[in-house]
Write a protein that holds these residues in place. Structure first.
Motif, PDB file in Angstrom:
ATOM      1  N   MET A  83       0.843  -1.204   0.071  1.00 48.66           N
ATOM      2  CA  MET A  83       0.045   0.014  -0.021  1.00 48.66           C
ATOM      3  C   MET A  83       0.753   1.231   0.049  1.00 48.66           C
ATOM      4  SD  MET A  83      -2.979   0.673   2.679  1.00 48.66           S
ATOM      5  CE  MET A  83      -4.271  -0.551   2.345  1.00 48.66           C
ATOM      6  N   ASP A  84       0.819   1.997  -1.035  1.00 49.00           N
ATOM      7  CA  ASP A  84       1.522   3.276  -0.980  1.00 49.00           C
ATOM      8  C   ASP A  84       0.823   4.356  -2.009  1.00 49.00           C
ATOM      9  OD1 ASP A  84       2.493   3.351  -3.686  1.00 49.00           O
ATOM     10  OD2 ASP A  84       3.413   1.286  -3.027  1.00 49.00           O
ATOM     11  N   PHE A  85       1.304   5.900  -2.122  1.00 45.21           N
ATOM     12  CA  PHE A  85       0.572   6.624  -2.776  1.00 45.21           C
ATOM     13  C   PHE A  85       1.502   7.027  -3.876  1.00 45.21           C
ATOM     14  CE2 PHE A  85      -1.001   7.192   1.540  1.00 45.21           C
ATOM     15  CZ  PHE A  85      -2.575   6.879   1.103  1.00 45.21           C
ATOM     16  N   GLU A  86       2.371   6.226  -4.307  1.00 46.72           N
ATOM     17  CA  GLU A  86       3.394   6.414  -5.189  1.00 46.72           C
ATOM     18  C   GLU A  86       2.659   6.235  -6.685  1.00 46.72           C
ATOM     19  OE1 GLU A  86       5.952   8.048  -4.181  1.00 46.72           O
ATOM     20  OE2 GLU A  86       5.105   7.934  -2.077  1.00 46.72           O
TER      21      GLU A  86
ATOM     22  N   TYR B 133     -10.245   9.446   0.231  1.00 46.64           N
ATOM     23  CA  TYR B 133      -9.616   8.206  -0.034  1.00 46.64           C
ATOM     24  C   TYR B 133     -10.218   7.001  -0.645  1.00 46.64           C
ATOM     25  CZ  TYR B 133      -6.471  10.525   3.264  1.00 46.64           C
ATOM     26  OH  TYR B 133      -5.766  11.383   3.840  1.00 46.64           O
TER      27      TYR B 133
ATOM     28  N   TYR C 246      -9.050   7.373  -4.119  1.00 48.88           N
ATOM     29  CA  TYR C 246      -7.676   6.955  -4.269  1.00 48.88           C
ATOM     30  C   TYR C 246      -8.066   5.730  -4.519  1.00 48.88           C
ATOM     31  CZ  TYR C 246      -5.056  11.062  -2.165  1.00 48.88           C
ATOM     32  OH  TYR C 246      -4.400  12.165  -1.912  1.00 48.88           O
ATOM     33  N   ARG C 247      -8.766   4.849  -3.907  1.00 48.45           N
ATOM     34  CA  ARG C 247      -9.197   3.371  -4.154  1.00 48.45           C
ATOM     35  C   ARG C 247      -9.647   3.451  -5.828  1.00 48.45           C
ATOM     36  NH1 ARG C 247     -13.639   2.327  -0.082  1.00 48.45           N
ATOM     37  NH2 ARG C 247     -14.032   0.212  -1.073  1.00 48.45           N
TER      38      ARG C 247
ATOM     39  N   MET D 203      -8.697   5.109  -8.184  1.00 56.36           N
ATOM     40  CA  MET D 203      -7.464   5.566  -9.159  1.00 56.36           C
ATOM     41  C   MET D 203      -6.650   4.386  -8.861  1.00 56.36           C
ATOM     42  SD  MET D 203      -6.902   9.495  -7.957  1.00 56.36           S
ATOM     43  CE  MET D 203      -5.307   9.510  -8.010  1.00 56.36           C
ATOM     44  N   THR D 204      -6.522   3.627  -7.701  1.00 61.18           N
ATOM     45  CA  THR D 204      -5.695   2.440  -7.792  1.00 61.18           C
ATOM     46  C   THR D 204      -6.213   1.322  -8.750  1.00 61.18           C
ATOM     47  OG1 THR D 204      -5.124   2.899  -5.428  1.00 61.18           O
ATOM     48  CG2 THR D 204      -5.183   0.765  -6.150  1.00 61.18           C
TER      49      THR D 204
ATOM     50  N   SER E 149      -5.026   2.659 -12.031  1.00 57.02           N
ATOM     51  CA  SER E 149      -3.885   2.584 -12.114  1.00 57.02           C
ATOM     52  C   SER E 149      -3.302   1.180 -12.455  1.00 57.02           C
ATOM     53  CB  SER E 149      -3.307   2.942 -11.054  1.00 57.02           C
ATOM     54  OG  SER E 149      -1.710   2.749 -11.023  1.00 57.02           O
ATOM     55  N   GLN E 150      -4.124  -0.051 -11.981  1.00 56.32           N
ATOM     56  CA  GLN E 150      -4.038  -1.260 -12.147  1.00 56.32           C
ATOM     57  C   GLN E 150      -4.581  -1.686 -13.521  1.00 56.32           C
ATOM     58  OE1 GLN E 150      -4.823  -2.809  -8.326  1.00 56.32           O
ATOM     59  NE2 GLN E 150      -2.995  -2.186  -7.461  1.00 56.32           N
TER      60      GLN E 150
END
Lengths: 375, 414
Positions: free
Chosen positions: B1-4, B306, B309-310, B312-313, B316-317
């Motif tokens: 888990m990170d925000f990078e 957040y 962010y989920r 976006m994750t 991103s994947q």
């Protein structure tokens, strides 16, 4: 951006859910809820065999050394199942207190036993109704002995050891406080079971009368150590609360999809749909806040106090709403002893109060916001 | 888990920044009051600057990053689009607001249902900001129940003649084209008699009248059609298939309207205010009830942040985001209304003033006056809850008494 649990962590979560679905039904919960046992010893043993208590305990101390993210996914499933075991008291509170403030000897003494499931621990703070403050903390730890009273200690009847917040000097305020560890089976310790709203988690009153106790951390650090323990426990408890809220949403939905009134499924009425939509919204917000807490906890980020308070407040609100509106969705049958709605309603309130009420956490949250804005 | 960022994302971010810094200046702090004003009036104030900036982005492939090269994009990923947006927000550039509906909803519908000639003619002028589009769906008789609309289109040889009225049309006053949902057959149930067209908003048979909102601003319009003639080639989808076409548009609407609204008026702004005010028992920021409310709103804001962010994750994947993204507007709109009213309470009698006479240049008053609109626009709170209940939780639809009734046999009231 990688703000999610890894595939391995999700696999662990699935396994935990599968195991608990099978071994911890609400029948299991009711055995403790309605009985005199403080916890389900069979379940506790099985959990220990899988190594769950040692998830975040380093390997050198007998743990699995996995980490907090792994512990958080397990916590969510324990919360969903209302698992009647002293996991939070032992793992989130006692073990974390040892890891935060303990000497090498203390770590070597307690952690391997916790990881092996051979030691039940608890954390004692309250001495009466109202906020726990340095001023309200009167239990005295002096010269290796402890004297005073603690109330409403979760899993206190079954615990082997307690971490106790006590006054160790005449220094004013928090400077006079220190943590200590007490062997609850030793001399000078009297325990009394206290009635509680959620009897699937039994509570106890401790009376210490010159009980032998060892210092945990330095004098004057009792309050800040407690604060750190509570931050960590708040994150993991938030996952239990999210799991519980999610279980309530599923229950309410399942019931609404079977129950007919006025010639149609109650799930087709907007009064019910909007209620369930709000449960979903609150639970997703809480889940996201809990994830952030998990990130802060697992990386040791300086944002942890803020993240923990936000996770705590958000998850408490979500579980509170979901558990009461689940009962409401069920109507009259939801208010019977036989239906499981009240198990969640009561657990929700117990978790909301254990570790301190929302008011305390909200104040802390804003204090942290002020600090982060000032920085 | 990170925000990078992944290495690829970091490289794209650097590239975007390089382009942005060569073409724009970093921005200073934006005032909440400015954000609120933009929300009120549909960002029309700086149209020329908006168009110029849009053209620059389109030529560089940053206007619609996920679209193909030569159409304002680079064939990029949704994540790259988000990254560019994050970086762009740091620069002092004109708002892309006027193009949001056209590019977010109308042009994707045209791309899905228009012919090659139409795509060739309209996509580039829209993406580079030369032409602005609006969406003509809502009517006085069909708001949440869009399919209840009455604007009539009748066939006349190779043309259609359109009469009727639309309402709540964002940006119609500066739009060049619009997509228009009409009723072509009143003898069948309401969803089956609809047909979609695109129209020229400059046609003299189209009249746009701004609506003065309860908040005082004018971001929306009424649009009237009097014997508007459009060619059959301007039809999008088959005759009677308008509802399916509209669903394509609306699917894009929630993505376009969903996040980011409510301006900068959040608990940070409230905290700023509370620091400056004295209450009966001392500084407002020290007051327990103020702190409690601040915490309540913070956990909702942070929860949304957040949740994004989920989402976006997942993007991103390369995964499909979960349904959690659908909760934003319900949370933001209600929070804005409560928070703004609470701030005005703190201001006391002075809270009844607005504009420069009020604290924070009247940002809270403006937010409070706008909030009722935000709770309605782009799907009311109630419709959004229905959508979560039905599409996310899988609950059954409400009983539809009008489902199988021909449109012209349906009861009508106000």
């Amino acid at each position: 951006m990688n703000f999610d649990f890894s595939d391995d962590q999700k696999l662990l979560k699935d396994q935990a859910r599968k195991f608990l679905t099978e071994k911890c039904t609400t029948k299991t919960v009711r055995k403790v809820f309605e009985g005199s046992d403080g916890y389900d010893a069979t379940l506790w043993k099985q959990i220990a065999d899988m190594g769950w208590m040692g998830t975040a305990i380093p390997e050198e101390h007998g743990g699995l050394g996995l980490g907090y993210l792994e512990l958080c996914v397990i916590a969510e499933e324990l919360g969903r199942a209302l698992a009647p075991v002293p996991f939070s008291s032992t793992v989130y509170l006692f073990a974390e207190a040892i890891m935060i403030a303990g000497s090498d000897e203390q770590k070597a003494k307690y952690l391997p036993k916790i990881a092996a499931g051979e030691l039940i621990g608890c954390f004692a703070r309250s001495e009466g109704p109202g906020a726990v403050t340095p001023k309200s903390t009167r239990a005295a730890f002096k010269g290796g002995t402890l004297t005073g009273k603690k109330l409403a200690v979760s899993d206190g009847m079954d615990a082997d050891f307690a971490v106790v917040l006590a006054r160790s000097s005449d220094e004013p305020g928090e400077r006079g406080l220190q943590l200590c560890v007490v062997d609850l089976k030793g001399k000078g310790v009297a325990r009394r079971a206290q009635d509680s709203i959620d009897p699937s988690r039994k509570h106890a009153e401790f009376t210490f009368n010159g009980a032998a106790a060892e210092a945990l951390g330095k004098p004057g650090e009792g309050w800040s150590n407690t604060s750190q323990v509570l931050d960590r426990a708040a994150v993991m408890t938030a996952f239990e609360q999210v799991g519980g809220a999610d279980a309530c949403l599923v229950m309410a939905k399942d019931y609404a999809m079977q129950r007919y009134a006025f010639g149609r499924l109650i799930a087709s009425y907007q009064a019910i749909k909007h209620k369930l939509a709000d449960m979903y919204v609150n639970t997703e917000l809480a889940r996201s806040n809990a994830y952030y807490g998990a990130w802060a906890l697992s990386t040791g980020a300086r944002e942890l106090p803020l993240a923990a308070a936000a996770a705590r407040v958000s998850a408490t609100q979500a579980f509170d709403y979901a558990s009461k509106e689940n009962t409401q969705t069920h109507g009259g049958i939801g208010f019977t002893w036989e239906m499981d709605c009240h198990l969640f309603y009561k657990r929700s309130r117990d978790l909301a109060l254990n570790l301190g009420p929302q008011r305390t956490w909200k104040d802390k949250l804003v204090t942290e916001l002020e600090l982060s804005n000032a920085a | 888990m990170d925000f990078e960022d992944t290495p690829e994302e970091a490289a794209f971010r650097a590239e975007a920044n390089k382009w942005l810094s060569a073409n724009a200046k970093l921005r200073g702090a934006k005032k909440s009051a400015d954000d609120m004003a933009e929300m009120e009036n549909g960002a029309a104030a700086e149209m020329a600057a908006s168009k110029a900036w849009q053209k620059k982005k389109a030529e560089a492939g940053y206007a619609r990053i996920t679209w193909p090269k030569g159409q304002g994009g680079i064939g990029g990923t949704p994540m790259q689009s988000i990254i560019f947006g994050q970086e762009e927000a740091k620069y002092d550039v004109a708002s892309g607001g006027p193009f949001a509906i056209g590019l977010g909803m109308c042009i994707p519908t045209l791309m899905a249902y228009g012919d090659e000639a139409a795509k060739k003619r309209y996509v580039w002028p829209a993406v580079c900001g030369d032409e602005i589009w609006c969406q003509l769906f809502s009517e006085p008789a069909g708001g949440s129940d869009v399919a209840g609309l009455r604007t009539k289109a009748e066939r006349d040889g190779d043309e259609w003649v359109i009469n009727g009225q639309k309402i709540w049309t964002t940006g119609a006053q500066f739009s060049d084209y619009g997509i228009l949902l009409t009723r072509t057959d009143p003898n069948v149930p309401k969803h089956k008699g609809l047909t979609m067209f695109y129209i020229d908003m400059h046609d003299p048979a189209v009249e746009v009248r701004p609506i003065k909102q309860a908040s005082g601003g004018s971001g929306f319009n009424e649009v009237f059609f009097t014997n508007l003639r459009v060619k059959d080639s301007q039809r999008l989808g088959e005759v009677g298939q308008g509802w399916q076409v509209a669903l394509t548009t609306l699917m894009h609407e929630r993505l376009a309207v969903g996040g980011g609204q409510g301006g900068g008026l959040d608990e940070k702004a409230l905290m700023g205010l509370a620091r400056t005010l004295e209450l009966e028992d001392g500084p407002a920021i020290k007051n327990a009830s103020v702190r409690e409310r601040l915490a309540d709103w913070y956990v909702r804001s942070a929860g949304l942040k957040y949740t994004t962010y989920r989402t976006m994750t997942a993007l991103s994947q390369g995964k499909q985001p979960g349904p959690e993204a659908s909760i934003a507007k319900i949370v933001v709109a209600a929070k804005l209304q409560d928070l703004a009213a609470f701030a005005m309470e703190l201001e006391g009698e002075v809270g009844a003033l607005k504009g420069d006479d009020a604290p924070a240049a009247g940002a809270f008053q403006m937010g409070w006056m706008s909030a009722p609109g935000l709770r309605i626009a782009g799907g009311t709170d109630e419709i959004l809850r229905n959508i979560i209940a039905e599409r996310v939780l899988g609950l059954p639809q409400d009983v539809r008494v009008d489902k199988d009734v021909p449109f012209n046999k349906m009861p009508t009231g106000r």
